[in-house]
Write an enzyme that holds these catalytic residues in place. Structure first.
Site, PDB file in Angstrom:
ATOM      1  N   TYR A  33       0.837  -1.199   0.000  1.00 25.62           N
ATOM      2  CA  TYR A  33       0.000   0.000   0.000  1.00 25.62           C
ATOM      3  C   TYR A  33       0.865   1.240   0.000  1.00 25.62           C
ATOM      4  O   TYR A  33       2.076   1.165   0.223  1.00 25.62           O
ATOM      5  CB  TYR A  33      -0.968  -0.008   1.197  1.00 25.62           C
ATOM      6  CG  TYR A  33      -0.333   0.300   2.544  1.00 25.62           C
ATOM      7  CD1 TYR A  33       0.468  -0.624   3.185  1.00 25.62           C
ATOM      8  CD2 TYR A  33      -0.540   1.527   3.177  1.00 25.62           C
ATOM      9  CE1 TYR A  33       1.052  -0.349   4.424  1.00 25.62           C
ATOM     10  CE2 TYR A  33       0.020   1.815   4.412  1.00 25.62           C
ATOM     11  CZ  TYR A  33       0.809   0.870   5.028  1.00 25.62           C
ATOM     12  OH  TYR A  33       1.383   1.141   6.244  1.00 25.62           O
ATOM     13  N   ARG A  52       8.406   4.407  -4.309  1.00 19.94           N
ATOM     14  CA  ARG A  52       8.401   3.361  -3.277  1.00 19.94           C
ATOM     15  C   ARG A  52       7.353   2.292  -3.587  1.00 19.94           C
ATOM     16  O   ARG A  52       7.590   1.103  -3.362  1.00 19.94           O
ATOM     17  CB  ARG A  52       8.151   3.971  -1.903  1.00 19.94           C
ATOM     18  CG  ARG A  52       8.343   2.942  -0.793  1.00 19.94           C
ATOM     19  CD  ARG A  52       8.247   3.550   0.573  1.00 19.94           C
ATOM     20  NE  ARG A  52       6.950   4.136   0.793  1.00 19.94           N
ATOM     21  CZ  ARG A  52       6.659   4.966   1.798  1.00 19.94           C
ATOM     22  NH1 ARG A  52       7.580   5.306   2.658  1.00 19.94           N
ATOM     23  NH2 ARG A  52       5.446   5.458   1.937  1.00 19.94           N
ATOM     24  N   ARG A 100      -6.973 -20.496  -2.776  1.00 18.89           N
ATOM     25  CA  ARG A 100      -6.017 -20.322  -1.687  1.00 18.89           C
ATOM     26  C   ARG A 100      -4.883 -21.350  -1.724  1.00 18.89           C
ATOM     27  O   ARG A 100      -5.130 -22.558  -1.722  1.00 18.89           O
ATOM     28  CB  ARG A 100      -6.725 -20.387  -0.329  1.00 18.89           C
ATOM     29  CG  ARG A 100      -5.804 -19.978   0.818  1.00 18.89           C
ATOM     30  CD  ARG A 100      -6.550 -19.897   2.141  1.00 18.89           C
ATOM     31  NE  ARG A 100      -5.648 -19.420   3.199  1.00 18.89           N
ATOM     32  CZ  ARG A 100      -4.776 -20.210   3.838  1.00 18.89           C
ATOM     33  NH1 ARG A 100      -4.694 -21.498   3.539  1.00 18.89           N
ATOM     34  NH2 ARG A 100      -3.980 -19.716   4.764  1.00 18.89           N
ATOM     35  N   HIS A 102      -0.421 -21.057  -0.572  1.00 22.91           N
ATOM     36  CA  HIS A 102       0.569 -20.065  -0.142  1.00 22.91           C
ATOM     37  C   HIS A 102       1.459 -19.579  -1.289  1.00 22.91           C
ATOM     38  O   HIS A 102       1.728 -18.396  -1.409  1.00 22.91           O
ATOM     39  CB  HIS A 102       1.439 -20.628   0.981  1.00 22.91           C
ATOM     40  CG  HIS A 102       0.699 -20.770   2.281  1.00 22.91           C
ATOM     41  ND1 HIS A 102      -0.387 -21.594   2.440  1.00 22.91           N
ATOM     42  CD2 HIS A 102       0.888 -20.181   3.476  1.00 22.91           C
ATOM     43  CE1 HIS A 102      -0.826 -21.504   3.689  1.00 22.91           C
ATOM     44  NE2 HIS A 102      -0.072 -20.652   4.336  1.00 22.91           N
ATOM     45  N   LYS A 149       6.516  -1.882   1.839  1.00 20.11           N
ATOM     46  CA  LYS A 149       5.332  -1.345   2.533  1.00 20.11           C
ATOM     47  C   LYS A 149       4.159  -2.307   2.333  1.00 20.11           C
ATOM     48  O   LYS A 149       3.267  -2.071   1.507  1.00 20.11           O
ATOM     49  CB  LYS A 149       5.023   0.063   2.016  1.00 20.11           C
ATOM     50  CG  LYS A 149       4.095   0.848   2.926  1.00 20.11           C
ATOM     51  CD  LYS A 149       4.102   2.312   2.542  1.00 20.11           C
ATOM     52  CE  LYS A 149       3.025   3.117   3.240  1.00 20.11           C
ATOM     53  NZ  LYS A 149       3.200   3.267   4.676  1.00 20.11           N
ATOM     54  N   GLU A 182      11.829   2.291  14.357  1.00 21.13           N
ATOM     55  CA  GLU A 182      10.886   3.318  13.889  1.00 21.13           C
ATOM     56  C   GLU A 182       9.575   3.122  14.616  1.00 21.13           C
ATOM     57  O   GLU A 182       9.444   2.223  15.460  1.00 21.13           O
ATOM     58  CB  GLU A 182      10.684   3.206  12.377  1.00 21.13           C
ATOM     59  CG  GLU A 182      10.045   1.880  11.986  1.00 21.13           C
ATOM     60  CD  GLU A 182       9.827   1.710  10.486  1.00 21.13           C
ATOM     61  OE1 GLU A 182       9.627   2.718   9.797  1.00 21.13           O
ATOM     62  OE2 GLU A 182       9.845   0.553  10.036  1.00 21.13           O
ATOM     63  N   LEU A 207      11.037   1.210   7.234  1.00 17.84           N
ATOM     64  CA  LEU A 207      10.463   1.732   6.002  1.00 17.84           C
ATOM     65  C   LEU A 207      11.203   3.022   5.645  1.00 17.84           C
ATOM     66  O   LEU A 207      11.459   3.852   6.520  1.00 17.84           O
ATOM     67  CB  LEU A 207       8.970   2.032   6.198  1.00 17.84           C
ATOM     68  CG  LEU A 207       8.273   2.453   4.904  1.00 17.84           C
ATOM     69  CD1 LEU A 207       8.060   1.268   3.980  1.00 17.84           C
ATOM     70  CD2 LEU A 207       6.946   3.127   5.204  1.00 17.84           C
TER      71      LEU A 207
HETATM   72  C1  LIG Z   1       6.228   1.680   9.614  1.00 14.01           C
HETATM   73  C2  LIG Z   1       6.236   3.031   8.999  1.00 14.01           C
HETATM   74  N1  LIG Z   1       7.353   3.771   9.061  1.00 14.01           N
HETATM   75  C3  LIG Z   1       7.407   5.004   8.521  1.00 14.01           C
HETATM   76  C4  LIG Z   1       6.307   5.569   7.897  1.00 14.01           C
HETATM   77  C5  LIG Z   1       6.409   6.950   7.309  1.00 14.01           C
HETATM   78  O1  LIG Z   1       6.489   6.866   5.912  1.00 14.01           O
HETATM   79  P1  LIG Z   1       6.017   8.054   4.970  1.00 14.01           P
HETATM   80  O2  LIG Z   1       6.761   9.249   5.413  1.00 14.01           O
HETATM   81  O3  LIG Z   1       6.426   7.607   3.619  1.00 14.01           O
HETATM   82  O4  LIG Z   1       4.549   8.174   5.136  1.00 14.01           O
HETATM   83  C6  LIG Z   1       5.129   4.834   7.798  1.00 14.01           C
HETATM   84  C7  LIG Z   1       3.960   5.412   7.132  1.00 14.01           C
HETATM   85  O5  LIG Z   1       2.924   4.800   6.986  1.00 14.01           O
HETATM   86  C8  LIG Z   1       5.087   3.526   8.349  1.00 14.01           C
HETATM   87  O6  LIG Z   1       3.977   2.775   8.272  1.00 14.01           O
END
Ligand SMILES: Cc1ncc(COP(=O)(O)O)c(C=O)c1O
Length: 287
Positions: A33, A52, A100, A102, A149, A182, A207
């Site tokens: 996403y 991304r 379904r 995997h 993501k 994070e 991320l």
């Molecule tokens: C785990 C995680 N880290 C960092 C971020 C920040 O990313 P961005 O600045 O691209 O929204 C997000 C945003 O959803 C996230 O889910």
């Protein structure tokens, strides 16, 4: 006002929008996403999110559902139909629908696409930023590919719930080395006791935040010492300032970590300045 969602090629009323029960996103979290902030009806940091998205899809060998240009048109239409002025647009792409199993289906199904868009409470966010928010720390519980993501967000959801139950807004994950990676939905930053702005480097399991990258590029013109260097929860607790960044929160000052006051317990000057600078820059770069 009626809300609209885009589902696999058409806009439908939000309340009627549905996906197949054997969508691999639904059954296996086999999808990715993106979330764009919207300012004045336009997408902020558009390019970074597209780049991304394409990387996430490529890493998981999910086909790109359409060209970047076509996708941008649909995203804009979602913003327009939902009369979003300042808010968020959400895009999800899954590997598609298949019986379904995997392993990846062969032949590959068409990827499934869902887009929604909504206004967010700007005044509420500004009030929150003026006061600052709390974060808690938790042991890292996610998989080893947080650079992708994916929609597999159960550890993040559990962490957010724990934060909420402790009166905090965000949870920071701490890896086995004792270093903050994070937040559950944001990147983590501090201004340390020496006045150095620090955030985790992208070779770690995090991320690569688009907001994070934009903030770093804004620092060039500011007189702020900056290092991509990990920090511990104790360093955060002894820091002058802390904040989080993301498309949803933009730059949000953090005033407590695990209930301990950061600095004097009020949003710090660096976080406050970077929030204003980022919003100004994002408004200038919107497409
Ligand atoms: C785990 C995680 N880290 C960092 C971020 C920040 O990313 P961005 O600045 O691209 O929204 C997000 C945003 O959803 C996230 O889910």
């Amino acid at each position: 006002m009626s809300r609209w969602a885009y589902v696999n090629g058409r806009f439908v009323r939000h309340g009627d929008a549905a996906v197949h029960i054997e969508d691999r996103g639904y059954q296996l979290a086999d999808g990715v996403y993106e979330v764009w902030a919207v300012f004045g009806g336009k997408l902020a940091d558009s390019l970074g999110h597209f780049e991304r998205l394409e990387r996430s899809l490529d890493e998981l060998r999910i086909a790109r559902p359409m060209s970047r240009k076509a996708l941008e048109l649909v995203l804009r239409e979602a913003v327009r139909r939902n009369r979003v002025n300042d808010g968020l647009v959400y895009l999800q792409v899954t590997r598609g629908v298949a019986r379904r199993d995997h392993a990846f289906p062969d032949p590959q199904p068409a990827p499934a696409v869902v887009i929604t868009a909504k206004n967010t409470d700007q005044k509420g966010a500004a009030a929150k930023a003026a006061k600052g928010v709390g974060v808690i720390t938790l042991p890292e519980s996610r998989w080893g590919r947080c650079d992708i993501k994916t929609i597999g967000l159960l550890p993040n959801a559990i962490a957010k719930q724990a934060a909420r139950e402790q009166g905090a807004m965000e949870a920071w994950f701490v890896d086995p080395e004792g270093l903050v990676t994070e937040g559950a939905s944001s990147n983590a930053w501090i201004v340390d006791a020496e006045g150095v702005l620090r955030t985790r480097d992208t070779s770690a399991n995090i991320l690569r935040g688009v907001t994070r990258k934009s903030i770093i590029s804004l620092l060039g013109e500011q007189n702020i010492r900056f290092e991509e260097r990990a920090f511990t929860p104790d360093e955060a607790k002894g820091a002058r300032e802390a904040f989080i960044t993301g498309a949803g929160t933009l730059v949000m000052p953090v005033v407590t970590v695990d209930g301990e006051k950061i600095g004097d317990g009020a949003p710090g000057p660096v976080a406050t300045r970077l929030r204003a600078l980022y919003i100004e820059a994002a408004q200038a770069s919107i497409t």
